[in-house]
Design a protein around this motif. Sequence first.
Motif, PDB file in Angstrom:
ATOM      1  N   ASP C 147       0.838  -1.198   0.000  1.00 43.04           N
ATOM      2  CA  ASP C 147       0.000   0.000   0.000  1.00 43.04           C
ATOM      3  C   ASP C 147       0.874   1.249   0.000  1.00 43.04           C
ATOM      4  OD1 ASP C 147      -2.505  -1.340   0.023  1.00 43.04           O
ATOM      5  OD2 ASP C 147      -2.228  -1.758   2.155  1.00 43.04           O
ATOM      6  N   GLY C 148       0.695   2.108  -1.016  1.00 42.00           N
ATOM      7  CA  GLY C 148       1.545   3.284  -1.156  1.00 42.00           C
ATOM      8  C   GLY C 148       1.245   4.356  -0.127  1.00 42.00           C
ATOM      9  N   LEU C 149       2.248   5.099   0.258  1.00 45.23           N
ATOM     10  CA  LEU C 149       2.054   6.180   1.211  1.00 45.23           C
ATOM     11  C   LEU C 149       2.486   7.528   0.641  1.00 45.23           C
ATOM     12  CD1 LEU C 149       3.347   4.373   4.428  1.00 45.23           C
ATOM     13  CD2 LEU C 149       0.973   4.869   3.845  1.00 45.23           C
ATOM     14  N   ASP C 150       3.067   7.517  -0.540  1.00 47.83           N
ATOM     15  CA  ASP C 150       3.514   8.771  -1.138  1.00 47.83           C
ATOM     16  C   ASP C 150       2.470   9.287  -2.135  1.00 47.83           C
ATOM     17  OD1 ASP C 150       6.433   8.981  -0.149  1.00 47.83           O
ATOM     18  OD2 ASP C 150       6.275   6.913  -0.868  1.00 47.83           O
ATOM     19  N   SER C 151       2.487  10.593  -2.404  1.00 46.20           N
ATOM     20  CA  SER C 151       1.566  11.152  -3.399  1.00 46.20           C
ATOM     21  C   SER C 151       2.159  10.953  -4.788  1.00 46.20           C
ATOM     22  CB  SER C 151       1.340  12.643  -3.143  1.00 46.20           C
ATOM     23  OG  SER C 151       2.439  13.377  -3.640  1.00 46.20           O
ATOM     24  N   THR C 152       1.270  10.860  -5.786  1.00 40.46           N
ATOM     25  CA  THR C 152       1.781  10.658  -7.149  1.00 40.46           C
ATOM     26  C   THR C 152       2.570  11.873  -7.622  1.00 40.46           C
ATOM     27  OG1 THR C 152      -0.421  11.287  -7.982  1.00 40.46           O
ATOM     28  CG2 THR C 152       0.059   8.941  -7.875  1.00 40.46           C
ATOM     29  N   GLY C 174      -2.700   6.720  -8.341  1.00 41.23           N
ATOM     30  CA  GLY C 174      -3.030   7.141  -6.987  1.00 41.23           C
ATOM     31  C   GLY C 174      -4.172   8.141  -7.065  1.00 41.23           C
ATOM     32  N   GLU C 175      -4.123   9.144  -6.208  1.00 42.75           N
ATOM     33  CA  GLU C 175      -5.221  10.098  -6.218  1.00 42.75           C
ATOM     34  C   GLU C 175      -5.363  10.725  -7.612  1.00 42.75           C
ATOM     35  OE1 GLU C 175      -5.090  12.912  -3.022  1.00 42.75           O
ATOM     36  OE2 GLU C 175      -6.870  13.946  -3.801  1.00 42.75           O
ATOM     37  N   ILE C 176      -4.224  11.175  -8.166  1.00 42.27           N
ATOM     38  CA  ILE C 176      -4.187  11.544  -9.588  1.00 42.27           C
ATOM     39  C   ILE C 176      -3.236  10.560 -10.272  1.00 42.27           C
ATOM     40  CG2 ILE C 176      -3.535  13.336 -11.271  1.00 42.27           C
ATOM     41  CD1 ILE C 176      -3.946  15.406  -9.055  1.00 42.27           C
ATOM     42  N   ASP C 177      -3.620  10.036 -11.422  1.00 42.39           N
ATOM     43  CA  ASP C 177      -2.705   9.174 -12.177  1.00 42.39           C
ATOM     44  C   ASP C 177      -1.895  10.017 -13.145  1.00 42.39           C
ATOM     45  OD1 ASP C 177      -4.109   7.122 -10.970  1.00 42.39           O
ATOM     46  OD2 ASP C 177      -5.005   6.346 -12.817  1.00 42.39           O
ATOM     47  N   TYR C 178      -0.634   9.662 -13.324  1.00 41.39           N
ATOM     48  CA  TYR C 178       0.195  10.292 -14.353  1.00 41.39           C
ATOM     49  C   TYR C 178       0.762   9.202 -15.253  1.00 41.39           C
ATOM     50  CZ  TYR C 178       0.056  14.456 -11.400  1.00 41.39           C
ATOM     51  OH  TYR C 178      -0.361  15.533 -10.670  1.00 41.39           O
ATOM     52  N   VAL C 179       0.739   9.473 -16.554  1.00 37.11           N
ATOM     53  CA  VAL C 179       1.304   8.526 -17.523  1.00 37.11           C
ATOM     54  C   VAL C 179       2.276   9.304 -18.380  1.00 37.11           C
ATOM     55  CG1 VAL C 179       0.804   6.928 -19.411  1.00 37.11           C
ATOM     56  CG2 VAL C 179      -0.837   7.180 -17.533  1.00 37.11           C
ATOM     57  N   THR C 196      -8.564   1.861  -3.287  1.00 36.89           N
ATOM     58  CA  THR C 196      -7.368   1.461  -2.523  1.00 36.89           C
ATOM     59  C   THR C 196      -7.715   0.497  -1.396  1.00 36.89           C
ATOM     60  OG1 THR C 196      -7.581   3.280  -0.934  1.00 36.89           O
ATOM     61  CG2 THR C 196      -6.318   3.722  -2.937  1.00 36.89           C
ATOM     62  N   ARG C 197      -9.010   0.255  -1.187  1.00 39.30           N
ATOM     63  CA  ARG C 197      -9.410  -0.611  -0.081  1.00 39.30           C
ATOM     64  C   ARG C 197      -9.918  -1.980  -0.549  1.00 39.30           C
ATOM     65  NH1 ARG C 197     -12.720   1.811   4.364  1.00 39.30           N
ATOM     66  NH2 ARG C 197     -11.833   0.032   5.434  1.00 39.30           N
ATOM     67  N   VAL C 198      -9.705  -2.253  -1.832  1.00 37.61           N
ATOM     68  CA  VAL C 198     -10.001  -3.578  -2.377  1.00 37.61           C
ATOM     69  C   VAL C 198      -8.696  -4.094  -2.960  1.00 37.61           C
ATOM     70  CG1 VAL C 198     -11.138  -4.783  -4.281  1.00 37.61           C
ATOM     71  CG2 VAL C 198     -12.429  -3.182  -2.863  1.00 37.61           C
ATOM     72  N   THR C 199      -8.319  -5.301  -2.635  1.00 41.50           N
ATOM     73  CA  THR C 199      -7.044  -5.813  -3.116  1.00 41.50           C
ATOM     74  C   THR C 199      -7.103  -6.110  -4.612  1.00 41.50           C
ATOM     75  OG1 THR C 199      -5.203  -7.252  -2.512  1.00 41.50           O
ATOM     76  CG2 THR C 199      -7.348  -8.310  -2.729  1.00 41.50           C
ATOM     77  N   GLY C 200      -6.026  -5.792  -5.310  1.00 42.66           N
ATOM     78  CA  GLY C 200      -5.936  -6.179  -6.713  1.00 42.66           C
ATOM     79  C   GLY C 200      -6.391  -5.147  -7.720  1.00 42.66           C
ATOM     80  N   VAL C 233     -14.649   3.458 -13.554  1.00 40.76           N
ATOM     81  CA  VAL C 233     -15.329   2.313 -12.959  1.00 40.76           C
ATOM     82  C   VAL C 233     -15.386   2.454 -11.437  1.00 40.76           C
ATOM     83  CG1 VAL C 233     -14.768  -0.104 -12.439  1.00 40.76           C
ATOM     84  CG2 VAL C 233     -15.049   0.641 -14.810  1.00 40.76           C
ATOM     85  N   GLY C 234     -14.323   2.991 -10.859  1.00 39.08           N
ATOM     86  CA  GLY C 234     -14.314   3.241  -9.420  1.00 39.08           C
ATOM     87  C   GLY C 234     -15.382   4.247  -9.011  1.00 39.08           C
ATOM     88  N   GLU C 235     -15.655   5.194  -9.906  1.00 36.15           N
ATOM     89  CA  GLU C 235     -16.726   6.167  -9.629  1.00 36.15           C
ATOM     90  C   GLU C 235     -18.107   5.544  -9.776  1.00 36.15           C
ATOM     91  OE1 GLU C 235     -16.114   9.413 -12.352  1.00 36.15           O
ATOM     92  OE2 GLU C 235     -14.070   9.774 -11.630  1.00 36.15           O
ATOM     93  N   LEU C 236     -18.243   4.703 -10.790  1.00 35.17           N
ATOM     94  CA  LEU C 236     -19.566   4.131 -11.099  1.00 35.17           C
ATOM     95  C   LEU C 236     -19.979   3.021 -10.137  1.00 35.17           C
ATOM     96  CD1 LEU C 236     -19.063   3.858 -14.971  1.00 35.17           C
ATOM     97  CD2 LEU C 236     -20.625   5.438 -13.808  1.00 35.17           C
ATOM     98  N   ALA C 237     -18.991   2.304  -9.606  1.00 36.28           N
ATOM     99  CA  ALA C 237     -19.316   1.136  -8.786  1.00 36.28           C
ATOM    100  C   ALA C 237     -19.952   1.559  -7.460  1.00 36.28           C
ATOM    101  CB  ALA C 237     -18.046   0.323  -8.534  1.00 36.28           C
ATOM    102  N   ASN C 238     -20.942   0.798  -7.062  1.00 35.42           N
ATOM    103  CA  ASN C 238     -21.674   1.061  -5.815  1.00 35.42           C
ATOM    104  C   ASN C 238     -20.759   0.946  -4.584  1.00 35.42           C
ATOM    105  OD1 ASN C 238     -23.340   0.996  -3.585  1.00 35.42           O
ATOM    106  ND2 ASN C 238     -24.253  -0.986  -4.078  1.00 35.42           N
ATOM    107  N   LYS C 239     -20.689   2.031  -3.806  1.00 41.80           N
ATOM    108  CA  LYS C 239     -19.860   2.028  -2.603  1.00 41.80           C
ATOM    109  C   LYS C 239     -20.691   1.967  -1.310  1.00 41.80           C
ATOM    110  CE  LYS C 239     -18.044   5.312  -4.696  1.00 41.80           C
ATOM    111  NZ  LYS C 239     -17.931   4.865  -6.099  1.00 41.80           N
ATOM    112  N   GLN C 240     -21.967   2.287  -1.432  1.00 47.69           N
ATOM    113  CA  GLN C 240     -22.825   2.393  -0.239  1.00 47.69           C
ATOM    114  C   GLN C 240     -22.998   1.062   0.491  1.00 47.69           C
ATOM    115  OE1 GLN C 240     -23.396   4.646  -2.883  1.00 47.69           O
ATOM    116  NE2 GLN C 240     -22.471   5.920  -1.300  1.00 47.69           N
ATOM    117  N   SER C 241     -22.919  -0.044  -0.243  1.00 46.88           N
ATOM    118  CA  SER C 241     -23.220  -1.336   0.380  1.00 46.88           C
ATOM    119  C   SER C 241     -22.006  -1.994   1.023  1.00 46.88           C
ATOM    120  CB  SER C 241     -23.817  -2.275  -0.664  1.00 46.88           C
ATOM    121  OG  SER C 241     -24.930  -1.675  -1.279  1.00 46.88           O
ATOM    122  N   GLY C 242     -20.845  -1.356   0.932  1.00 41.41           N
ATOM    123  CA  GLY C 242     -19.656  -1.936   1.549  1.00 41.41           C
ATOM    124  C   GLY C 242     -18.647  -2.395   0.519  1.00 41.41           C
TER     125      GLY C 242
END
Lengths: 261, 261, 261
Positions: C147-152, C174-179, C196-200, C233-242
Amino acid sequence: MSAIKLFPSHDAIPFIEQVRLQRPLIHCITNDVVQNFTANVLLAIGASPAMVVAEQEVEDFVAVASSLLINIGTIDSQSAKRMLLAAAKAKQTQTPWVLDPVAVGAALKYRTEIAQQLLTFSPSVIRGNASEILALSGQQSSSKGPDGLDSTDSALNAAKLLAEKYRTIVAITGEIDYVTDGKQIYSIVGGDIALTRVTGTGCSLSAMVAAFIATSKDRLAATASACFMMKKVGELANKQSGLGTFAMAIIDQLSLFNQNH
Amino acid sequence: MSAIKLFPSHDAIPFIEQVRLQRPLIHCITNDVVQNFTANVLLAIGASPAMVVAEQEVEDFVAVASSLLINIGTIDSQSAKRMLLAAAKAKQTQTPWVLDPVAVGAALKYRTEIAQQLLTFSPSVIRGNASEILALSGQQSSSKGPDGLDSTDSALNAAKLLAEKYRTIVAITGEIDYVTDGKQIYSIVGGDIALTRVTGTGCSLSAMVAAFIATSKDRLAATASACFMMKKVGELANKQSGLGTFAMAIIDQLSLFNQNH
Amino acid sequence: MSAIKLFPSHDAIPFIEQVRLQRPLIHCITNDVVQNFTANVLLAIGASPAMVVAEQEVEDFVAVASSLLINIGTIDSQSAKRMLLAAAKAKQTQTPWVLDPVAVGAALKYRTEIAQQLLTFSPSVIRGNASEILALSGQQSSSKGPDGLDSTDSALNAAKLLAEKYRTIVAITGEIDYVTDGKQIYSIVGGDIALTRVTGTGCSLSAMVAAFIATSKDRLAATASACFMMKKVGELANKQSGLGTFAMAIIDQLSLFNQNH
């Protein structure tokens, strides 16, 4: 014979909160069946899982991890070597560690022997089903595989002897969970039979115990708190829709767990 | 040429019930991608999965298990050794066993060779997609990886020859499933294309076959029943919400499966 | 210093469509925690995953695969050997390949050394969190585990240097992706902390990058497109149910992804 005390569920709350606050780094050497589920369980309770297994890395990583989990479910010669290295290091660095002796018993002599060797490195907690705890203490058990067939009551004496002999905490989980340091005994009731029909609930409970003892010095209550949390989550998770939904709902409920329970 | 008989779906019910009643212990030596899904599928149908892989343990465990599954998906030298030991023991102890020859073919010679060696230990059932069955019988197939590209019809003759040569049962699964002992041929229709878009449905069907043949002597009908159950579950599982929900719903439907289907 | 350009999300659509149309075969040598999730992510976007790991098979399979993913999450001596063989072959056959240098850094010297060796075989893309990219370029990072601790932001310069030195593309997520390819820099914003709270999710993003670069010659935009898709996809996926439901919903949303986003 020591009295059995029902673990007061409200006592679990500060332990659950400490894991979320401290976000402990849990070094997991666990079996191939439950790696993903275990990592997601640890993330759901607020811990940080790290599956580090190379012979070249385990000792260094034990030294930086908050705690260590060793689960022998799919053990072989190589993983046995890594587990022994990691456990020895944990003893040396006084890193708290949990042993999950999956499926030890007469049918599987190799792992039973390795588990006995691991015991000499002073695990902080041993978590198993009744058949495993009976087998580990040298008594006869009824199971051939990872699914337990004995009642936790039948293993309570074995648990106490094991706890005393190795100065450790033993958690036997099943219909009723018992957690003992050889003197005190906490019981945790509730839960749901469906927990035995999803793979990895026991294994990931062991990982949760690793997270709980990493963030508290009262290891007996910390272990009981983890057991309580899993039992409660088993009650809260939706069972009507089938076992796939139930498995997912365990992770859901762990991540949403709050003080009202 | 033997006639193809549509497998009567109501014939599957007693086989499904026997697994639930007898709760067979299934020794799985399977690939790293599907261990969790396979264990949950077996639990969902009422069987007890045990992933035991150590060279020191596989032979002892074959002797106590109800049946054995060997799936070569992520084979390497070490797992190949374990598979050969386990298969040889299964032949000796007459433990029923299933071979899942994942991705055999021209692109992957090592596993194709090991699969040929495993065949000499008399698997009770071989379950694969058309490309795998074609490759295993020495014919040309179109696939390079685990996803099949040939139709099951095109592999039917290869399946019959393989079944006759090794006195075994061959199940080719795909759009239409065929199950044959070299003489009789059952076809199973239905299912859903989404089953090919979730990893492990074929691999866990092989595990289901292991559970079904562990609890019945009519292995041809037992194998066809497992195929029917997976196809039916593929129809029942919710597909509208996407492939994540669908994967979970497969486990749901297996655990809730009842006689009305 | 090159200007950072926000990646235009509509540019991602043709890349996403190409993966669905061409169905590339992705050779994955990845860690034990995320094998199942990675395979399901690849299937959900329309690619065909193949986890082939045997020393005897990796080189042959690199030659037929559309692209290769190497993820060192649970590396050990054996898998290191396989990774080095596969990467060397990929360089020779010019098979595009992605390196995911999980948890490299001061705490884990063995994998950091192997990652350095892998770099010499010219990965097409390197995808990591900020801590990993910092560590890979020889700078100090704050993380001990995966798990990363530095900012991108803090790793952007390291990413550019790495890209230039190895003539590759580096994606820091990370919070912002850079390519970046060392000259141009795309940023991708959005996403959700729950990723960041789901593995993989990071590991399977690397697999997605492998699929995207297998089907396009514009590797910089292809990599940015994969990053965009995961963030969306992270935005669209349901977060309310856990978090259990969220993990499943990521696969759902990948499989249902359409042009309207």
